[in-house]
Enzyme design. Structure first.
Site, PDB file in Angstrom:
ATOM      1  N   ARG A 152       2.581  95.832   1.149  1.00  0.00           N
ATOM      2  CA  ARG A 152       1.941  95.054   1.955  1.00  0.00           C
ATOM      3  C   ARG A 152       2.545  93.790   2.691  1.00  0.00           C
ATOM      4  NH1 ARG A 152      -0.288  98.939   0.665  1.00  0.00           N
ATOM      5  NH2 ARG A 152      -2.152  99.049   0.064  1.00  0.00           N
ATOM      6  N   CYS A 201      -8.892  97.208   1.415  1.00  0.00           N
ATOM      7  CA  CYS A 201      -8.471  96.278  -0.308  1.00  0.00           C
ATOM      8  C   CYS A 201      -8.604  95.118   0.136  1.00  0.00           C
ATOM      9  CB  CYS A 201      -7.399  96.753  -1.492  1.00  0.00           C
ATOM     10  SG  CYS A 201      -7.848  98.077  -1.869  1.00  0.00           S
TER      11      CYS A 201
HETATM   12  N1  EPU Z   1     -10.170 101.514 -10.765  1.00  0.00           N
HETATM   13  C1  EPU Z   1     -11.739 101.351 -11.921  1.00  0.00           C
HETATM   14  N2  EPU Z   1     -12.643 100.792 -10.857  1.00  0.00           N
HETATM   15  C2  EPU Z   1     -12.246 100.297  -9.310  1.00  0.00           C
HETATM   16  C3  EPU Z   1     -11.467 100.455  -8.375  1.00  0.00           C
HETATM   17  C4  EPU Z   1     -10.503 101.032  -9.413  1.00  0.00           C
HETATM   18  O1  EPU Z   1     -11.289 101.198 -12.560  1.00  0.00           O
HETATM   19  O2  EPU Z   1     -13.701  99.669  -9.201  1.00  0.00           O
HETATM   20  C5  EPU Z   1      -9.586 102.335 -11.147  1.00  0.00           C
HETATM   21  C6  EPU Z   1      -9.102 103.395 -11.312  1.00  0.00           C
HETATM   22  O3  EPU Z   1      -9.918 104.337 -11.660  1.00  0.00           O
HETATM   23  C7  EPU Z   1      -7.008 103.855 -11.227  1.00  0.00           C
HETATM   24  C8  EPU Z   1      -6.930 101.603 -11.187  1.00  0.00           C
HETATM   25  O4  EPU Z   1      -8.093 101.006 -11.298  1.00  0.00           O
HETATM   26  O5  EPU Z   1      -7.120 104.535 -12.337  1.00  0.00           O
HETATM   27  C9  EPU Z   1      -6.195 101.983  -9.631  1.00  0.00           C
HETATM   28  O6  EPU Z   1      -6.993 102.558  -8.507  1.00  0.00           O
HETATM   29  P1  EPU Z   1      -7.218 102.808  -7.356  1.00  0.00           P
HETATM   30  O7  EPU Z   1      -6.181 104.736  -7.842  1.00  0.00           O
HETATM   31  O8  EPU Z   1      -7.904 103.588  -6.677  1.00  0.00           O
HETATM   32  O9  EPU Z   1      -6.058 102.264  -6.613  1.00  0.00           O
HETATM   33  P2  EPU Z   1      -6.025 100.779  -6.082  1.00  0.00           P
HETATM   34  O10 EPU Z   1      -4.736 100.635  -6.973  1.00  0.00           O
HETATM   35  O11 EPU Z   1      -7.077 100.101  -6.308  1.00  0.00           O
HETATM   36  C10 EPU Z   1      -4.375 101.451  -4.246  1.00  0.00           C
HETATM   37  C11 EPU Z   1      -3.908 100.222  -2.175  1.00  0.00           C
HETATM   38  C12 EPU Z   1      -5.265 100.243  -1.604  1.00  0.00           C
HETATM   39  C13 EPU Z   1      -4.614 103.200  -1.543  1.00  0.00           C
HETATM   40  C14 EPU Z   1      -4.694 102.987  -3.007  1.00  0.00           C
HETATM   41  C15 EPU Z   1      -4.541 104.304  -3.015  1.00  0.00           C
HETATM   42  C16 EPU Z   1      -3.802  98.156  -2.796  1.00  0.00           C
HETATM   43  C17 EPU Z   1      -4.409  97.058  -2.781  1.00  0.00           C
HETATM   44  N3  EPU Z   1      -4.672  99.203  -2.542  1.00  0.00           N
HETATM   45  O12 EPU Z   1      -5.634 100.727  -4.386  1.00  0.00           O
HETATM   46  O13 EPU Z   1      -4.900 100.718  -0.105  1.00  0.00           O
HETATM   47  O14 EPU Z   1      -5.126 103.485  -0.431  1.00  0.00           O
HETATM   48  O15 EPU Z   1      -4.019 102.676  -4.275  1.00  0.00           O
HETATM   49  O16 EPU Z   1      -2.975 104.345  -2.413  1.00  0.00           O
HETATM   50  O17 EPU Z   1      -2.334  97.926  -2.828  1.00  0.00           O
HETATM   51  C18 EPU Z   1      -5.796  99.011   1.101  1.00  0.00           C
HETATM   52  O18 EPU Z   1      -4.344  98.729   1.383  1.00  0.00           O
HETATM   53  O19 EPU Z   1      -6.564  98.176   2.014  1.00  0.00           O
HETATM   54  C19 EPU Z   1      -6.562 100.023   0.239  1.00  0.00           C
HETATM   55  C20 EPU Z   1      -7.447 100.178   0.152  1.00  0.00           C
END
Ligand code: EPU
Length: 277
Positions: A152, A201
């Protein structure tokens, strides 16, 4: 209408026309209405004049179907065959970008932030970028290796203006690309508040951890300042649930950052770009 003459069937194959006997047109229209007939899918545009000669000389009436979205087709067996183009010009069997399906925004914004999801990031595919450089007041072309793409974050200056990009994408079968898109869509729909106003995010994930999970584990889903609210679906998405002001949103960001810092000793970094006067 059915084409049964084996000579015509053989000629269709020579012309790269795929014959789908008795196709249900209901499935090809947005109304979901329509009977059955033979569908002729044209794979090679060069053969179209010969195809139409073939149909005319054999007295086979035909109609030409596009997207079927402004069309009411009759019921039952239909008295004409239907022609449809298989559009190779829009489907070049180039994959790699499936993870970004459903991410709103522009290509320029995706480049600047090195947008990524589901294991991919756009920077990996950049061959060159044409941009307006405020620093030199010139339009310049940067080769991919001259740009650093990190999580990012990129080496573009804040006042660089992206004009166009050449991406080098790996070959992939269209059906596999579609399958990847379906999987990413499902994941996104099930885990992110897509119907609500958000900026994606709010925080970057700290190395080896998930900001969303950390905030969720603190029980902060639903925490609000005015109409700025931590999403009930994904805790790293903060939504405008009504008439939130920037002030509300910034206060919520500060509050969550402090609580995470207090419990985990981790300072979350903004992922959202803030333009605050
Ligand atoms: N999780 C929770 N509770 C929540 C949210 C997430 O327990 O409220 C857990 C999920 O169950 C999972 C882990 O946290 O085990 C990771 O969650 P998720 O797969 O949703 O991915 P993330 O790391 O929260 C990142 C990117 C997203 C992207 C997703 C999918 C960042 C900051 N965010 O989210 O990107 O869509 O992976 O690859 O890197 C963005 O850039 O705006 C964005 C949304």
């Amino acid at each position: 209408m059915r084409i049964s003459d084996p000579k015509i069937v053989a000629r269709l194959a020579e012309l790269h026309v795929e014959l789908q006997p008795g196709a249900a047109l209901a499935g090809l229209t947005s109304l979901g209405i329509g009977g059955t007939t033979d569908l002729l899918r044209i794979k090679n545009h060069e053969g179209i004049p010969d195809l139409l000669n073939l149909l005319d000389s054999n007295h086979i009436p035909h109609k030409f179907l596009g997207g079927g979205s402004n069309l009411l087709v009759g019921d039952g067996e239909l008295p004409w065959v239907v022609l449809q183009l298989v559009c190779p010009e829009a489907k070049n069997d180039l994959g790699g970008m499936e993870g970004l399906i459903g991410v709103p925004g522009t290509v320029g914004g995706a480049l600047r932030m090195n947008a990524g999801a589901y294991g991919m990031q756009i920077g990996s595919y950049v061959r060159e970028v044409k941009l307006y450089r405020a620093a030199t007041r010139k339009i310049e072309i940067l080769r991919g290796h001259q740009i650093s793409f990190e999580y990012r974050h990129t080496s573009f200056a804040p006042d660089d203006m992206m004009l166009s990009v050449k991406l080098e994408l790996p070959s992939k079968l269209f059906k596999d690309i579609l399958q990847g898109i379906r999987i990413c869509n499902e994941k996104r729909r099930s885990s992110q508040p897509l119907g609500q106003k958000s900026a994606g995010c709010i925080f970057k994930n700290p190395p080896g951890a998930s900001a969303g999970r950390m905030i969720d584990d603190l029980g902060l889903k639903g925490l609000s300042v005015g109409d700025a609210r931590v999403s009930d679906r994904h805790a790293n998405f903060f939504v405008n649930a009504g008439r939130a002001s920037a002030r509300d949103m910034l206060a919520l960001i500060t509050e969550v950052r402090e609580r995470v810092q207090k419990t985990y000793g981790v300072e979350l970094e903004n992922e959202v770009v803030v333009w605050n006067a």
